[in-house]
Structures are given as structure tokens and as C-alpha cells.
Design an enzyme around this catalytic site. Structure first.
Site, PDB file in Angstrom:
ATOM      1  N   ASP A 177     -12.373  -5.378  -3.216  1.00  0.00           N
ATOM      2  CA  ASP A 177     -13.190  -6.349  -3.044  1.00  0.00           C
ATOM      3  C   ASP A 177     -14.811  -6.078  -2.649  1.00  0.00           C
ATOM      4  O   ASP A 177     -14.603  -4.736  -2.245  1.00  0.00           O
ATOM      5  CB  ASP A 177     -12.613  -7.703  -2.213  1.00  0.00           C
ATOM      6  CG  ASP A 177     -12.578  -7.221  -0.907  1.00  0.00           C
ATOM      7  OD1 ASP A 177     -13.522  -7.036   0.055  1.00  0.00           O
ATOM      8  OD2 ASP A 177     -11.220  -6.541  -0.521  1.00  0.00           O
TER       9      ASP A 177
ATOM     10  N   ILE B 244     -13.632  -8.640   6.176  1.00  0.00           N
ATOM     11  CA  ILE B 244     -15.098  -9.031   6.015  1.00  0.00           C
ATOM     12  C   ILE B 244     -14.922  -9.706   4.753  1.00  0.00           C
ATOM     13  O   ILE B 244     -14.884  -9.271   3.661  1.00  0.00           O
ATOM     14  CB  ILE B 244     -15.726  -7.655   5.900  1.00  0.00           C
ATOM     15  CG1 ILE B 244     -15.678  -6.918   7.192  1.00  0.00           C
ATOM     16  CG2 ILE B 244     -17.339  -8.086   5.804  1.00  0.00           C
ATOM     17  CD1 ILE B 244     -15.988  -7.719   8.680  1.00  0.00           C
TER      18      ILE B 244
ATOM     19  N   GLY C 181     -12.879  -2.969   1.230  1.00  0.00           N
ATOM     20  CA  GLY C 181     -14.015  -3.958   0.703  1.00  0.00           C
ATOM     21  C   GLY C 181     -15.413  -2.703   0.456  1.00  0.00           C
ATOM     22  O   GLY C 181     -15.570  -2.166   1.480  1.00  0.00           O
TER      23      GLY C 181
ATOM     24  N   GLU D  85       0.775  -1.283   0.062  1.00  0.00           N
ATOM     25  CA  GLU D  85       0.145   0.068  -0.020  1.00  0.00           C
ATOM     26  C   GLU D  85       0.763   1.289  -0.096  1.00  0.00           C
ATOM     27  O   GLU D  85       0.416   2.489  -0.333  1.00  0.00           O
ATOM     28  CB  GLU D  85      -1.020  -0.099   1.327  1.00  0.00           C
ATOM     29  CG  GLU D  85      -1.990  -0.959   1.170  1.00  0.00           C
ATOM     30  CD  GLU D  85      -2.953  -1.234   2.428  1.00  0.00           C
ATOM     31  OE1 GLU D  85      -4.096  -1.572   2.354  1.00  0.00           O
ATOM     32  OE2 GLU D  85      -2.211  -1.252   3.391  1.00  0.00           O
TER      33      GLU D  85
ATOM     34  N   GLU E 190      -8.244  -0.382   9.479  1.00  0.00           N
ATOM     35  CA  GLU E 190      -7.311   0.490  10.356  1.00  0.00           C
ATOM     36  C   GLU E 190      -7.859   2.061  10.484  1.00  0.00           C
ATOM     37  O   GLU E 190      -7.358   2.729  11.070  1.00  0.00           O
ATOM     38  CB  GLU E 190      -5.960   0.626   9.374  1.00  0.00           C
ATOM     39  CG  GLU E 190      -5.205  -0.714   9.623  1.00  0.00           C
ATOM     40  CD  GLU E 190      -5.542  -1.599   8.519  1.00  0.00           C
ATOM     41  OE1 GLU E 190      -5.228  -2.707   8.773  1.00  0.00           O
ATOM     42  OE2 GLU E 190      -6.029  -1.094   7.366  1.00  0.00           O
TER      43      GLU E 190
END
Length: 232
Positions: A196, A152, A79, A13, A173
Site C-alpha cells: 500500500d 499508517i 507501505g 509473510e 517491526e
């Protein structure tokens, strides 16, 4: 001089940001490695905090205490929890909160806030930064981001989070970073690109889109840094 603290959970990231900044020093505190980067008119301190809210909170406090960060930006993947927010899109936070903490606990105990609002100036800069991206292949959205201590990947849990919070996306986070920034009175912004849909296929999707989405978010952050540098 403004000191911009940049946090990503995983190395993927922050790699694009790290590769495009001039690193002038490295320091380590509490197991976190901090890369000190120099631009013309601002200083950037870049760190990977690893997964989870406790790690993120600890890293944020170090950025504020040790490096005197004047602004905090979190970059990474998430997500989607909204039909309008597609894979690889960007979500720019206007607020963050913990989806795994009861609202009554948030409001009845310090710091007596159900959610933490992102800095409006940084939101405006992020929008300008998005418009500077050449050949844009993804959209941006401004909305709430929620965080919790688990990835999740279950439709039932996904639906419960949507019902409770109506967020744009979920990760692990951002709310902790916003929480710590708020109690220290430091402006913050959480930026996430969608890897996702936080559903039963999330584990497979993140494998395919993790790097692409991480780089989308990182590219936006690099443009933000350029704008902040020229503004000083």
C-alpha cells in the site's frame, strides 16, 4: 555453522518460506513458535512474531539467546513513502529507525543511535538474490525503513514521517528487530514488499496486495538462503 533467524510478523509473510524449507523441529518460547529448518550448510530458524515492535524485539532476542542466530532477516509487507517505490516493489534496508520516537531520545539514551545500519554483506546478497528471480515483475530499492506502533493510513501522518525521516517505506517491526540485533552485535537485514502507499486508501490496498507482496518478499528471502547455503 551460520544460523539464520527469519522473522515475519504475520503467518502470510512466512508461509512461502515455511513451505519451501525442510522443517526438522518446532519449539515454543514466550508464546512464539519457532520452526527449525535444515539446509545443507546452514540452519534456519523461522518465526512469526505478530504485529508491533515489542513482539518483534522479544522474538529477535529469543532467536539470538535461545537459537544462537548469527544473522537476522525480517521479511514482510510495508507501505510506500516514496513516489519511486511502487506497489509490489521490494525495499532492502540500508538503515532502520523508529518514526514514533524522538531523534533526541535515540541519540541521548542507550544505545545512542538515531538509526541502525543494515549489514552490507547481507545487502549485497539480497541484490544477487533479486537477480536470480525468474520473470521479475517488480523492482528493488535500497533505502531507509521506518517503523512505529500503528498502521499508517492517513496522508497527513504519512507526510510528517516523510518530512522527518525521508524513508522508502513504513511498517511496524523492522526498527525493533534492527535495534535488538545492533545491541547484540548480530548482522541484520529488513526486506519489505509494498502492499500500500500508507495513505487514505491503505486499508483497501493491503487487502488486495497483502499476499502478493508477502510472497515477493519471501521469494527474495528464499533466494538469499540458497546463496548463503552455497557460500558455506
Amino acid at each position: 555453522m551460520n544460523i539464520i533467524g527469519i522473522i515475519g510478523a504475520m503467518p502470510v509473510e512466512i508461509n512461502l518460506i515455511k513451505d519451501n524449507l525442510k522443517i526438522i523441529g518446532e519449539e515454543e518460547y514466550a508464546g512464539f513458535k519457532f520452526y527449525i529448518c535444515d539446509k545443507e550448510n546452514i540452519k534456519v530458524v523461522l518465526a512469526s512474531c505478530s504485529i508491533g515492535k515489542v513482539n518483534a524485539a522479544s522474538c529477535t532476542q529469543i532467536l539470538i539467546d535461545k537459537f544462537k542466530a548469527t544473522h537476522i532477516i525480517n521479511t514482510g509487507i510495508a507501505g510506500s513513502l516514496s513516489e519511486s517505490v511502487k506497489i509490489c516493489d521490494i525495499v532492502i534496508s540500508n538503515a532502520v529507525t523508529h518514526h514514533d520516537v524522538r531523534k533526541s531520545q535515540m541519540t541521548n539514551w542507550f544505545p545512542f543511535k538515531e538509526e541502525f545500519e543494515s549489514d552490507k554483506f547481507l545487502i549485497d546478497v539480497a541484490i544477487k538474490a533479486y537477480k536470480k528471480i525468474e520473470s521479475i515483475k517488480f523492482n528493488y530499492h535500497i533505502g531507509k525503513i521506518v517503523s512505529g506502533e500503528s498502521f499508517i493510513s492517513d496522508c497527513n501522518l504519512r507526510n510528517l514521517i516523510i518530512e522527518e525521516h525521508s524513508p522508502h517505506c513504513v511498517e511496524m517491526e523492522g526498527s525493533a528487530i534492527g535495534h535488538v540485533a545492533y545491541i547484540n552485535n548480530v548482522p541484520f537485514l529488513i526486506i519489505r514488499s509494498i502492499s500500500d502507499n500508507a495513505d487514505d486508501n491503505a486499508t483497501n490496498s493491503i487487502i488486495d496486495f497483502e499476499k502478493i507482496s508477502a510472497n515477493n518478499s519471501a521469494l527474495l528471502v528464499l533466494n538469499i538462503l540458497d546463496i548463503l547455503d552455497k557460500a558455506n
